[in-house]
Design a protein around this motif. Sequence first.
Motif, PDB file in Angstrom:
ATOM      1  N   LYS A 178       0.845  -1.197   0.000  1.00 25.99           N
ATOM      2  CA  LYS A 178       0.000   0.000   0.000  1.00 25.99           C
ATOM      3  C   LYS A 178       0.881   1.247   0.000  1.00 25.99           C
ATOM      4  CE  LYS A 178      -3.198   2.598   2.918  1.00 25.99           C
ATOM      5  NZ  LYS A 178      -4.027   2.598   4.132  1.00 25.99           N
ATOM      6  N   TYR A 179       0.626   2.155  -0.950  1.00 26.71           N
ATOM      7  CA  TYR A 179       1.326   3.439  -0.999  1.00 26.71           C
ATOM      8  C   TYR A 179       0.314   4.525  -0.631  1.00 26.71           C
ATOM      9  CZ  TYR A 179       4.713   0.887  -3.944  1.00 26.71           C
ATOM     10  OH  TYR A 179       5.624  -0.007  -4.443  1.00 26.71           O
ATOM     11  N   PRO A 180       0.341   5.026   0.592  1.00 31.11           N
ATOM     12  CA  PRO A 180      -0.623   6.072   0.944  1.00 31.11           C
ATOM     13  C   PRO A 180      -0.277   7.385   0.241  1.00 31.11           C
ATOM     14  CG  PRO A 180       0.738   5.435   2.836  1.00 31.11           C
ATOM     15  CD  PRO A 180       1.274   4.712   1.668  1.00 31.11           C
ATOM     16  N   GLY A 193       7.918   6.405  -3.197  1.00 31.13           N
ATOM     17  CA  GLY A 193       7.095   5.241  -2.854  1.00 31.13           C
ATOM     18  C   GLY A 193       8.030   4.077  -2.597  1.00 31.13           C
ATOM     19  N   VAL A 194       8.835   3.762  -3.619  1.00 29.76           N
ATOM     20  CA  VAL A 194      10.016   2.915  -3.410  1.00 29.76           C
ATOM     21  C   VAL A 194      11.111   3.479  -4.309  1.00 29.76           C
ATOM     22  CG1 VAL A 194       9.284   1.104  -5.067  1.00 29.76           C
ATOM     23  CG2 VAL A 194      10.996   0.565  -3.360  1.00 29.76           C
ATOM     24  N   GLY A 195      12.318   3.561  -3.764  1.00 32.87           N
ATOM     25  CA  GLY A 195      13.421   4.185  -4.483  1.00 32.87           C
ATOM     26  C   GLY A 195      13.953   3.324  -5.609  1.00 32.87           C
ATOM     27  N   PHE A 206       6.395 -10.557 -11.463  1.00 28.82           N
ATOM     28  CA  PHE A 206       5.079 -10.429 -12.106  1.00 28.82           C
ATOM     29  C   PHE A 206       4.229  -9.534 -11.206  1.00 28.82           C
ATOM     30  CE2 PHE A 206       5.443 -13.862 -15.266  1.00 28.82           C
ATOM     31  CZ  PHE A 206       6.624 -14.437 -14.836  1.00 28.82           C
ATOM     32  N   LEU A 207       4.022  -8.297 -11.663  1.00 28.98           N
ATOM     33  CA  LEU A 207       3.374  -7.299 -10.808  1.00 28.98           C
ATOM     34  C   LEU A 207       1.961  -6.985 -11.277  1.00 28.98           C
ATOM     35  CD1 LEU A 207       3.951  -4.757  -8.710  1.00 28.98           C
ATOM     36  CD2 LEU A 207       3.990  -3.504 -10.852  1.00 28.98           C
ATOM     37  N   SER A 208       1.047  -6.986 -10.317  1.00 23.43           N
ATOM     38  CA  SER A 208      -0.305  -6.531 -10.617  1.00 23.43           C
ATOM     39  C   SER A 208      -0.469  -5.173  -9.942  1.00 23.43           C
ATOM     40  CB  SER A 208      -1.293  -7.558 -10.057  1.00 23.43           C
ATOM     41  OG  SER A 208      -2.577  -7.033 -10.092  1.00 23.43           O
ATOM     42  N   ILE A 270       0.677  -5.661  -6.171  1.00 19.00           N
ATOM     43  CA  ILE A 270       0.972  -7.033  -5.731  1.00 19.00           C
ATOM     44  C   ILE A 270       2.062  -7.622  -6.626  1.00 19.00           C
ATOM     45  CG2 ILE A 270      -0.008  -9.320  -5.251  1.00 19.00           C
ATOM     46  CD1 ILE A 270      -2.781  -8.081  -5.221  1.00 19.00           C
ATOM     47  N   PRO A 271       3.324  -7.559  -6.204  1.00 23.21           N
ATOM     48  CA  PRO A 271       4.364  -8.234  -6.988  1.00 23.21           C
ATOM     49  C   PRO A 271       4.584  -9.679  -6.525  1.00 23.21           C
ATOM     50  CG  PRO A 271       5.345  -6.622  -5.485  1.00 23.21           C
ATOM     51  CD  PRO A 271       3.879  -6.689  -5.160  1.00 23.21           C
ATOM     52  N   PHE A 272       4.750 -10.551  -7.502  1.00 25.05           N
ATOM     53  CA  PHE A 272       5.136 -11.952  -7.252  1.00 25.05           C
ATOM     54  C   PHE A 272       6.559 -12.084  -7.784  1.00 25.05           C
ATOM     55  CE2 PHE A 272       5.776 -16.151  -9.200  1.00 25.05           C
ATOM     56  CZ  PHE A 272       5.483 -17.010  -8.153  1.00 25.05           C
TER      57      PHE A 272
HETATM   58  O1  AKG Z   1       4.625  -1.359  -6.444  1.00 28.10           O
HETATM   59  C1  AKG Z   1       5.147  -1.419  -7.546  1.00 28.10           C
HETATM   60  O2  AKG Z   1       4.559  -1.076  -8.574  1.00 28.10           O
HETATM   61  C2  AKG Z   1       6.561  -1.901  -7.701  1.00 28.10           C
HETATM   62  C3  AKG Z   1       7.125  -2.481  -6.446  1.00 28.10           C
HETATM   63  C4  AKG Z   1       8.548  -2.888  -6.610  1.00 28.10           C
HETATM   64  O3  AKG Z   1       9.235  -2.510  -7.523  1.00 28.10           O
HETATM   65  C5  AKG Z   1       9.142  -3.820  -5.624  1.00 28.10           C
HETATM   66  O4  AKG Z   1       8.549  -4.016  -4.542  1.00 28.10           O
HETATM   67  O5  AKG Z   1      10.205  -4.388  -5.925  1.00 28.10           O
END
Ligand code: AKG
Length: 361
Positions: A178-180, A193-195, A206-208, A270-272
Amino acid sequence: MSNFTSVPIIDFQRLQDPETKVETLTQLRDAIFLVGFLYLTNHGLESLTKRAHATLPDLFSLPSETKERTNMINSPSFLGYTHLGAETTALKTDMREQFDFGTPNLPPSNNQTAPVWSRLEGQNQYPTPATQSLVEEYITSFIPLSNTFLQYVAESLSLPPTTFDTYRGTMDRLKFIKYPPQPSSSGENKSQGVGPHKDSTGLFTFLSQDTTGGLQVLNKRGDWIDVPPLEDEGALVVNIQQGFEAITGGVCSATVHRVVAPKSTTRYSIPFFMGIRMDLTLSNLRDSARHIVEKVPVGEWSDEDEMKRRAEDVPSEFLSDRFDCFGEAYLRNRIISHPDVGKKWYPELYERYSSDPFYLY
Ligand SMILES: O=C(O)CCC(=O)C(=O)O
Ligand SMILES: [Fe+2]
């Protein structure tokens, strides 16, 4: 990586259809060589990802005591809940909250002499029974999809379909994130959000993602290219991880990416992460790289020299002689990303990695 300006779309059904397979394998190969990122459509798990997304607002709204009971700090395997502000990427705080899970029901390792990184494979912590069944279903469904995809990737590189099967690890990972929203007034520090990073736990991700946007990938010129949600909401974003980069000697490189924090809406993703064998040593990796790279046809590449150079001197930490094997490099990544967990369970490694600038980025 080339100067791509958008991320290509690969239709999974067209890969499976004998009529369209060859043409789609060419598109896949270009996506793998030139971008390292692609959208995968028509993969068959659309209703599952939709159902999973629908549960996330309630999951993250659980009382903080319930979430904190599953805090990652309890887990030497770095599995569990991470509250906002507890994760660091590229030396800055990530503005996200997340649950990390791994493939369930792996046999426990009781071996006293097992290497330290074998502790990365462990038990999940579930906030609710419903989360447990969703995670089990999700991982069980993504394993065959990712395995089939890996075989198409091999074919797209003109290699036998099973070329990469032996590199497959036993534990995959799944995250609910979750990114608020971070309004601009909250300052520059909170826009991450993430660097910028390369995924480091395996072969492919595999990202949803939901409909918010914010994911970006870096091209060779240093421009950040948006990976917006598609109209086809079920599309997955697939990218190369450092493990696959290492076994292909950098011919297929892991693309740097990041998420810019949303300003006014909450973003969920949701990354797998498809796992790699952690016992692979540097010499295994070098051999496999040589063996694979030799066979990949570079003839159609416009810049063969560039291709060869990448194959030889890719700056991958997984091909660095600082680490004996993949599991060690992977453990280092976890310790740097989650310093509180690293310090608790691996105090000596934490000291080593956090006091040497080489290890920090
Ligand atoms: O949330 C995303 O779209 C990407 C997340 C990501 O790159 C990661 O967790 O490795
Ligand atoms: Fe990532």
